[in-house]
Design a protein around this motif. Structure first.
Motif, PDB file in Angstrom:
ATOM      1  N   LEU A 124       0.822  -1.229   0.132  1.00  0.00           N
ATOM      2  CA  LEU A 124      -0.106  -0.217  -0.111  1.00  0.00           C
ATOM      3  C   LEU A 124       1.024   1.272   0.203  1.00  0.00           C
ATOM      4  O   LEU A 124       0.569   2.190  -0.537  1.00  0.00           O
ATOM      5  CB  LEU A 124      -0.939   0.037   1.212  1.00  0.00           C
ATOM      6  N   LEU A 125       2.074   1.237   0.742  1.00  0.00           N
ATOM      7  CA  LEU A 125       2.971   2.247   0.725  1.00  0.00           C
ATOM      8  C   LEU A 125       3.483   2.511  -0.533  1.00  0.00           C
ATOM      9  O   LEU A 125       3.546   3.821  -1.088  1.00  0.00           O
ATOM     10  CB  LEU A 125       4.178   2.259   1.649  1.00  0.00           C
ATOM     11  N   LEU A 126       3.899   1.544  -1.386  1.00  0.00           N
ATOM     12  CA  LEU A 126       4.487   1.763  -2.693  1.00  0.00           C
ATOM     13  C   LEU A 126       3.396   2.117  -3.677  1.00  0.00           C
ATOM     14  O   LEU A 126       3.796   3.071  -4.443  1.00  0.00           O
ATOM     15  CB  LEU A 126       5.084   0.331  -3.202  1.00  0.00           C
ATOM     16  N   LEU A 127       2.135   1.925  -3.579  1.00  0.00           N
ATOM     17  CA  LEU A 127       1.244   2.348  -4.536  1.00  0.00           C
ATOM     18  C   LEU A 127       0.890   3.938  -3.992  1.00  0.00           C
ATOM     19  O   LEU A 127       0.641   4.537  -5.139  1.00  0.00           O
ATOM     20  CB  LEU A 127      -0.106   1.526  -4.081  1.00  0.00           C
ATOM     21  N   ALA A 184       7.773  -9.572  -4.125  1.00  0.00           N
ATOM     22  CA  ALA A 184       6.385  -9.561  -4.493  1.00  0.00           C
ATOM     23  C   ALA A 184       5.741  -7.997  -4.636  1.00  0.00           C
ATOM     24  O   ALA A 184       5.107  -7.683  -5.170  1.00  0.00           O
ATOM     25  CB  ALA A 184       5.786 -10.401  -3.482  1.00  0.00           C
ATOM     26  N   THR A 185       6.226  -7.212  -3.475  1.00  0.00           N
ATOM     27  CA  THR A 185       5.846  -5.999  -3.474  1.00  0.00           C
ATOM     28  C   THR A 185       6.428  -5.156  -4.662  1.00  0.00           C
ATOM     29  O   THR A 185       5.391  -4.362  -5.155  1.00  0.00           O
ATOM     30  CB  THR A 185       6.419  -5.278  -2.118  1.00  0.00           C
ATOM     31  N   LEU A 186       7.504  -5.150  -5.073  1.00  0.00           N
ATOM     32  CA  LEU A 186       7.986  -4.851  -6.442  1.00  0.00           C
ATOM     33  C   LEU A 186       6.976  -4.990  -7.435  1.00  0.00           C
ATOM     34  O   LEU A 186       6.641  -4.230  -8.347  1.00  0.00           O
ATOM     35  CB  LEU A 186       9.378  -4.913  -6.287  1.00  0.00           C
ATOM     36  N   VAL A 187       6.843  -6.391  -7.591  1.00  0.00           N
ATOM     37  CA  VAL A 187       6.237  -6.985  -8.722  1.00  0.00           C
ATOM     38  C   VAL A 187       4.787  -6.243  -8.617  1.00  0.00           C
ATOM     39  O   VAL A 187       3.912  -5.996  -9.651  1.00  0.00           O
ATOM     40  CB  VAL A 187       6.029  -8.338  -8.562  1.00  0.00           C
ATOM     41  N   GLY A 188       4.129  -6.036  -7.311  1.00  0.00           N
ATOM     42  CA  GLY A 188       2.673  -5.394  -7.149  1.00  0.00           C
ATOM     43  C   GLY A 188       2.784  -3.919  -8.059  1.00  0.00           C
ATOM     44  O   GLY A 188       1.930  -3.704  -8.452  1.00  0.00           O
ATOM     45  N   GLY A 189       3.867  -3.193  -7.594  1.00  0.00           N
ATOM     46  CA  GLY A 189       3.895  -1.982  -8.396  1.00  0.00           C
ATOM     47  C   GLY A 189       4.268  -2.175  -9.787  1.00  0.00           C
ATOM     48  O   GLY A 189       3.655  -1.097 -10.461  1.00  0.00           O
TER      49      GLY A 189
END
Length: 261
Positions: A24-27, A78-83
């Motif tokens: 959520l923070l990355l988004l 996974a967080t980067l992939v979400g971004g």
């Protein structure tokens, strides 16, 4: 269940919650820096929710008492992939500079070589960790193939969907779930997919060299899957213990670049 087991479960679930929070923070950062559109936000939020739910469920069914450093690296990937997924979805609404997308993808690919090493050095290799790593890899390749297909054509999607097609076929043909010997060629071909899609997606190659590069990557992936399928067919009636005495691998590994399995 003992008190210690309950505490371990809570800590594991806290790890997945932290991962969702990081997503959520990355988004939010992407939204403030690039004006992420509705499609990007919805896709990114869906990715965060599904990742959190699936990982939490898998951890609840596992015997892991600690999330482990290697899984934390994979969770960061996974967080980067979400971004990356959010940016690719957003690109359907309005084209944007690819700098951030390329940077996030490059870091995710680099970290792919890290989590396996961390798992081995810390003695925390696990079936769940290897599967988590593989799924993140496969989804990144799928998202990159979608992005590149917008400029080169829908045939590029064959790269991203091949692993999922194989998994679907294995439900009908159980022998496809058989064991495969370790293969440097398989890992090399897997790594090449992400690198080629990243370079082409960055737009640094003219049209024909880009088409040639992606075509060659697809050809190598077809060769890799074909070779593994032929092997599995030959040994389909042979007990696994008699084939080879090494850790279990499957043909789905053709889309991953981690040696953690």
């Amino acid at each position: 269940m003992t008190l210690n087991d309950t505490l371990d479960r809570r800590l594991l679930h806290q790890e997945t919650a932290v991962g969702a929070g990081a997503q959520l923070l990355l988004l939010a950062l992407l939204g403030s820096a690039m004006g992420l559109g509705l499609a990007g936000w919805l896709t990114g939020l869906a990715f965060a929710l599904v990742t959190w739910a699936v990982l939490t469920r898998a951890l609840s069914r596992s015997w892991l008492r600690s999330f482990g450093a290697a899984n934390r690296v994979t969770l960061a990937r996974a967080t980067l992939v979400g971004g990356v997924t959010a940016l690719v979805a957003d690109s359907f609404e309005s084209p944007r500079p690819v700098t951030v997308l390329v940077a996030l993808t490059a870091v995710a690919l680099i970290l792919d070589a890290v989590d396996g090493k961390v798992a081995r050095r810390t003695g925390t290799s696990s079936a769940l960790g290897a599967r988590f790593d593989m799924e993140v890899d496969a989804f990144l390749i799928l998202v990159l193939s979608i992005y590149v297909s917008m400029s080169l054509g829908p045939w590029v999607l064959l790269i991203g969907t091949m692993r999922y097609a194989f998994v679907a076929a294995a439900r009908v043909l159980p022998w496809l779930n058989g064991a495969l010997p370790p293969s440097t060629a398989r890992k090399t071909v897997a790594a090449l997919q992400g690198i080629v899609l990243l370079v082409v997606g960055a737009g640094i190659l003219p049209q024909w060299p880009a088409l040639t590069a992606v075509g060659m990557a697809l050809g190598l992936l077809l060769w890799s899957f074909g070779r593994d399928i032929r092997y599995l067919w030959r040994v389909r009636n042979v007990p696994e213990s008699e084939v080879f005495a090494s850790p279990r691998h499957t043909a789905a590994d053709a889309v991953r670049h981690s040696s953690a399995a």
